[in-house]
Design a protein around this motif. Sequence first.
Motif, short mmCIF file in Angstrom:
data_model
loop_
_atom_site.label_atom_id
_atom_site.label_comp_id
_atom_site.label_asym_id
_atom_site.label_seq_id
_atom_site.Cartn_x
_atom_site.Cartn_y
_atom_site.Cartn_z
N ARG A 283 -20.72 11.79 7.35
CA ARG A 283 -20.63 12.11 8.50
C ARG A 283 -21.05 11.05 9.46
N TYR A 361 -29.25 23.07 16.99
CA TYR A 361 -30.43 23.21 17.46
C TYR A 361 -31.09 24.60 17.91
N THR A 408 -37.20 16.86 17.23
CA THR A 408 -36.08 17.04 16.32
C THR A 408 -36.34 16.38 15.09
N1 ATP Z 1 -28.03 21.88 22.25
C1 ATP Z 1 -29.39 21.16 22.08
N2 ATP Z 1 -30.34 21.74 22.22
C2 ATP Z 1 -31.48 21.21 21.87
N3 ATP Z 1 -31.66 19.81 21.90
C3 ATP Z 1 -30.44 19.10 21.70
C4 ATP Z 1 -29.25 19.76 21.89
N4 ATP Z 1 -28.36 18.72 21.90
C5 ATP Z 1 -29.02 17.74 21.81
N5 ATP Z 1 -30.44 17.80 21.65
C6 ATP Z 1 -31.18 16.74 21.28
O1 ATP Z 1 -30.45 15.88 21.65
C7 ATP Z 1 -30.79 14.56 20.59
C8 ATP Z 1 -29.60 13.79 20.53
O2 ATP Z 1 -28.40 14.51 20.24
P1 ATP Z 1 -27.32 13.73 19.39
O3 ATP Z 1 -26.28 14.59 19.21
O4 ATP Z 1 -27.13 12.58 20.14
O5 ATP Z 1 -27.90 13.43 18.10
P2 ATP Z 1 -28.35 14.46 16.71
O6 ATP Z 1 -27.74 15.82 16.95
O7 ATP Z 1 -29.60 14.12 16.61
O8 ATP Z 1 -27.46 13.63 15.67
P3 ATP Z 1 -25.95 13.64 15.24
O9 ATP Z 1 -25.32 14.35 16.68
O10 ATP Z 1 -25.72 12.04 15.33
O11 ATP Z 1 -25.89 14.13 14.04
C9 ATP Z 1 -31.07 15.36 19.54
O12 ATP Z 1 -31.82 14.89 18.49
C10 ATP Z 1 -31.72 16.75 19.74
O13 ATP Z 1 -32.97 16.55 20.09
#
Ligand code: ATP
Length: 460
Positions: A283, A361, A408
Amino acid sequence: MHSLKRSLLIGLIVPLLLILPAVAAIQYWLIVTPAKAEIDAQLGDFALALARFIHEEGGMVSFKITAQAERLLLTDQSDKEYFLVLDPAGRALAGDEALRDPPLRVAPDEWQFVDGVLHHHRLRILVFGTPCGAGVCQIRIAETFIKRNQVRTDALIATIGYSLLFGLITIGVMVLAVRRSLAVLNQLNAHLLAQNPHELSLWQGEPIPKELAPLIAAWNQLLFKLQESHRAQQQLIADVAHQMRTPLSSLKMEAELALLEPHPPAVHQALENLNRAADRAARLSAQLLSLARADQGLQAVGQWQMVDLKTVVAELVEEWSRRALVQSIDLGFELESALIYANPSLLIEAIANLLDNAFEYAGAGSVVTVRCRVAGYRAFLDVEDNGPGIPAEEHARVWERFYRAADTADAHKDASHASRGSGLGLAIVAEIARRHNAVAEILSPQTGQGTRIRLSFPAV
Ligand SMILES: Nc1ncnc2c1ncn2[C@@H]1O[C@H](COP(=O)(O)OP(=O)(O)OP(=O)(O)O)[C@@H](O)[C@H]1O
Ligand SMILES: [Mg+2]
């Protein structure tokens, strides 16, 4: 700090301020000298006129003037006038005896000017010699300084006024000229500030002053090199990510095969972990690839074209509805037509990342909604969930590469909860939005709790 503008202005204004008083002094002298000479000449005319009233009869010199003539000759509008006529032996024939000082000898038809005092008045005295009988008669004619002082005062006021006006106008013009000439530096500055590190643009401001041309050429060269090296780096990332796909998928395949084969229970957990790690690595390399592609923009896969957001989102419906079913998520779509200029494959990538986050999430049992519509000159795409939401203090940082919100990251450190994420999802979304001149922002969801991420594009 050294300022070009200041040193230019100092270099221009200081010499001007030094020269200006000298010029003013010369100007004052040029006004006052002829005016004083003119007044002296008038005094000479009076002396000549008085000389006509000296008579000589049988060796006797006398001076006879009517009261009317005297008034006519010696009345001035501003100054007081005095006179004294002396015969060759120095006896006073007429006039004010007090004018005898200072004692002076003059040749026939000779003029001499001296300053003196009479009745407490400072005087300008003309001593004129005129031949009479066997010797020289002296006519002394004197005048107070009122006219002369007036001339000086007027000349002083005129000179100071003129110098101030000239100085102020010249300084104003200098300041404007320096500002105008240096304005191009401000433009250059604005251009530098507006630079986007992902997309350096060469300076094309016109017209470039000759003196700045080498600097701007060097600057453009530097930008060009930076652009090239940035592109090369992105290409390297894309190539590496692409090359890793094959070994990673065979790693995953082998892990899955091993799990299917009979194996000692002691290694089961290790095989599970291996499988998950291969998943994550695959991924991550896919994300790096799409980030590099989004960054390279125009060279990215797929075409830039007019598309309806609704049709783009529709392509995702089937796949994500299936996933929603598996994960017990209530996924809904509220789609209206919204025409934008876009790269559909990049857009799908962005929406997929947003949905991935919402699913990840908000978790099982949550409600996720995708909306698109046009309002005014903008087209909106919202992905909303009713999960835990992103804390306001994290809003700015979650768009950064490899940044994961504190909660997270902590929750997923726990080995039992497999961590898939690496913090690239929203960075990819932001990059794709930037490529589309779109704004990506986190809004508060319509349902109150949760996350709503909005991309707003310039509508066509
Ligand atoms: N829909 C959401 N609800 C709650 N928190 C969110 C949501 N989207 C993003 N986040 C928060 O924002 C952070 C960054 O999101 P991002 O998608 O960039 O990284 P990730 O999801 O942690 O990793 P990846 O997408 O690379 O698998 C996440 O770690 C999470 O804490
Ligand atoms: Mg994510």
